[in-house]
Scaffold this motif. Structure first.
Motif, PDB file in Angstrom:
ATOM      1  N   VAL A  58       0.759  -1.239   0.084  1.00  0.00           N
ATOM      2  CA  VAL A  58       0.161   0.242  -0.181  1.00  0.00           C
ATOM      3  C   VAL A  58       0.717   1.380   0.016  1.00  0.00           C
ATOM      4  N   GLU A  59       0.923   2.053  -1.097  1.00  0.00           N
ATOM      5  CA  GLU A  59       1.644   3.231  -1.261  1.00  0.00           C
ATOM      6  C   GLU A  59       0.718   4.379  -0.695  1.00  0.00           C
ATOM      7  N   SER A  60       1.607   5.440  -0.060  1.00  0.00           N
ATOM      8  CA  SER A  60       0.990   6.856   0.316  1.00  0.00           C
ATOM      9  C   SER A  60       1.828   7.902   0.432  1.00  0.00           C
ATOM     10  N   GLY A  61       1.570   9.060   0.452  1.00  0.00           N
ATOM     11  CA  GLY A  61       2.285   9.994   0.398  1.00  0.00           C
ATOM     12  C   GLY A  61       2.185  10.999  -0.928  1.00  0.00           C
ATOM     13  N   GLY A  62       1.504  10.486  -2.049  1.00  0.00           N
ATOM     14  CA  GLY A  62       1.410  11.242  -3.095  1.00  0.00           C
ATOM     15  C   GLY A  62       0.587  12.498  -3.066  1.00  0.00           C
ATOM     16  N   GLY A  63       0.619  13.211  -3.974  1.00  0.00           N
ATOM     17  CA  GLY A  63       0.043  14.674  -3.909  1.00  0.00           C
ATOM     18  C   GLY A  63       0.474  15.575  -4.864  1.00  0.00           C
ATOM     19  N   LEU A  64       0.001  16.851  -4.709  1.00  0.00           N
ATOM     20  CA  LEU A  64       0.611  17.923  -5.619  1.00  0.00           C
ATOM     21  C   LEU A  64       1.453  18.851  -5.010  1.00  0.00           C
ATOM     22  N   VAL A  65       2.466  19.109  -5.735  1.00  0.00           N
ATOM     23  CA  VAL A  65       3.653  19.838  -5.392  1.00  0.00           C
ATOM     24  C   VAL A  65       4.290  20.562  -6.371  1.00  0.00           C
ATOM     25  N   GLN A  66       4.785  22.029  -6.112  1.00  0.00           N
ATOM     26  CA  GLN A  66       5.275  22.855  -6.902  1.00  0.00           C
ATOM     27  C   GLN A  66       6.599  22.200  -7.491  1.00  0.00           C
ATOM     28  N   GLY A  77       3.342  11.415 -12.372  1.00  0.00           N
ATOM     29  CA  GLY A  77       2.987  10.317 -12.694  1.00  0.00           C
ATOM     30  C   GLY A  77       2.259   9.351 -11.481  1.00  0.00           C
ATOM     31  N   VAL A  78       1.822   8.117 -11.756  1.00  0.00           N
ATOM     32  CA  VAL A  78       1.750   7.444 -10.785  1.00  0.00           C
ATOM     33  C   VAL A  78       2.810   6.436 -10.326  1.00  0.00           C
ATOM     34  N   TYR A  79       3.117   6.632  -9.168  1.00  0.00           N
ATOM     35  CA  TYR A  79       4.290   5.795  -8.247  1.00  0.00           C
ATOM     36  C   TYR A  79       3.920   4.437  -7.936  1.00  0.00           C
ATOM     37  N   GLY A 126       1.888  -2.582  -5.658  1.00  0.00           N
ATOM     38  CA  GLY A 126       0.535  -1.719  -5.130  1.00  0.00           C
ATOM     39  C   GLY A 126      -0.230  -1.312  -6.112  1.00  0.00           C
ATOM     40  N   LYS A 127      -1.303  -0.641  -5.543  1.00  0.00           N
ATOM     41  CA  LYS A 127      -1.999   0.232  -6.428  1.00  0.00           C
ATOM     42  C   LYS A 127      -1.728   1.676  -7.253  1.00  0.00           C
ATOM     43  N   GLY A 128      -0.661   1.957  -6.325  1.00  0.00           N
ATOM     44  CA  GLY A 128      -0.074   3.261  -6.826  1.00  0.00           C
ATOM     45  C   GLY A 128      -0.554   4.600  -6.226  1.00  0.00           C
ATOM     46  N   THR A 129       0.221   5.595  -6.032  1.00  0.00           N
ATOM     47  CA  THR A 129      -0.053   6.819  -5.557  1.00  0.00           C
ATOM     48  C   THR A 129       0.432   7.909  -6.490  1.00  0.00           C
ATOM     49  N   GLY A 153      10.551  21.975  -7.828  1.00  0.00           N
ATOM     50  CA  GLY A 153      11.626  22.493  -6.945  1.00  0.00           C
ATOM     51  C   GLY A 153      11.218  21.736  -5.803  1.00  0.00           C
ATOM     52  N   GLY A 154       9.899  21.403  -5.255  1.00  0.00           N
ATOM     53  CA  GLY A 154       9.578  20.960  -4.034  1.00  0.00           C
ATOM     54  C   GLY A 154       9.863  19.276  -3.819  1.00  0.00           C
ATOM     55  N   SER A 155       9.452  18.798  -2.721  1.00  0.00           N
ATOM     56  CA  SER A 155       9.815  17.568  -2.305  1.00  0.00           C
ATOM     57  C   SER A 155       8.474  16.878  -1.723  1.00  0.00           C
ATOM     58  N   LEU A 156       8.510  15.524  -2.010  1.00  0.00           N
ATOM     59  CA  LEU A 156       7.606  14.695  -1.423  1.00  0.00           C
ATOM     60  C   LEU A 156       8.263  13.209  -0.925  1.00  0.00           C
ATOM     61  N   ARG A 157       7.716  12.720   0.231  1.00  0.00           N
ATOM     62  CA  ARG A 157       8.464  11.460   0.669  1.00  0.00           C
ATOM     63  C   ARG A 157       7.118  10.327   0.465  1.00  0.00           C
ATOM     64  N   LEU A 158       7.153   9.531  -0.467  1.00  0.00           N
ATOM     65  CA  LEU A 158       6.539   8.306  -0.545  1.00  0.00           C
ATOM     66  C   LEU A 158       6.809   7.096   0.498  1.00  0.00           C
ATOM     67  N   SER A 159       5.666   6.390   0.942  1.00  0.00           N
ATOM     68  CA  SER A 159       5.790   5.366   1.853  1.00  0.00           C
ATOM     69  C   SER A 159       5.142   4.014   1.015  1.00  0.00           C
ATOM     70  N   CYS A 160       5.575   3.175   1.617  1.00  0.00           N
ATOM     71  CA  CYS A 160       4.864   1.670   0.988  1.00  0.00           C
ATOM     72  C   CYS A 160       5.121   0.779   2.253  1.00  0.00           C
ATOM     73  N   ALA A 161       3.857   0.392   2.467  1.00  0.00           N
ATOM     74  CA  ALA A 161       3.461  -0.591   3.639  1.00  0.00           C
ATOM     75  C   ALA A 161       3.306  -1.801   3.111  1.00  0.00           C
TER      76      ALA A 161
END
Length: 117
Positions: free
Chosen positions: A5-13, A91-93, A108-111, A15-23
């Motif tokens: 199960v992935e989580s942490g996706g979203g909208l970011v500008q 994209g979908v990760y 996983g189903k993707g985020t 130059g920004g950052s995101l942290r994805l998790s996969c449980a």
């Protein structure tokens, strides 16, 4: 089968950052190579990062220096830290666990990650 199960996706500008998790479920997580893939609309799925059972990592050139994959076996979780994001990273990760000896290849189903200009 194993559940990812992935989580942490979203909208970011840009130059920004995101942290994805996969449980991951199950007791064999520590024996499975974990990978992150992504797929943009109309494009092929591509490998983004890989981490071995002992913590070794591999990245394609287009994310080197920007993305970092890590895993916490005690938590059955793999992470993908993404910095300096660009619109092309959208994209979908997907999280993937693979072990040929154990006959494991689960997804996983993707985020969804969207990077705006």
């Amino acid at each position: 089968q194993v559940q990812l199960v992935e989580s942490g996706g979203g909208l970011v500008q840009a130059g920004g950052s995101l942290r994805l998790s996969c449980a991951a479920s199950g007791s064999i997580f520590s024996r499975v190579v974990m990978n992150w893939y992504r797929q943009a609309p109309g494009k092929q799925r591509e490998l983004v990062a890989s981490i071995t059972t002992t913590g070794g990592t591999n990245y394609p050139d287009f994310v080197k220096g920007r993305f970092t994959v890590s895993r916490n076996n005690a938590r059955n979780t793999v992470y993908l830290q993404m910095n300096s994001l660009e619109p092309e990273d959208s994209g979908v990760y997907y999280c993937n666990g693979n072990s040929v000896p154990l006959r494991i290849d689960y997804w996983g189903k993707g985020t969804l990650v969207t990077v705006s200009a």
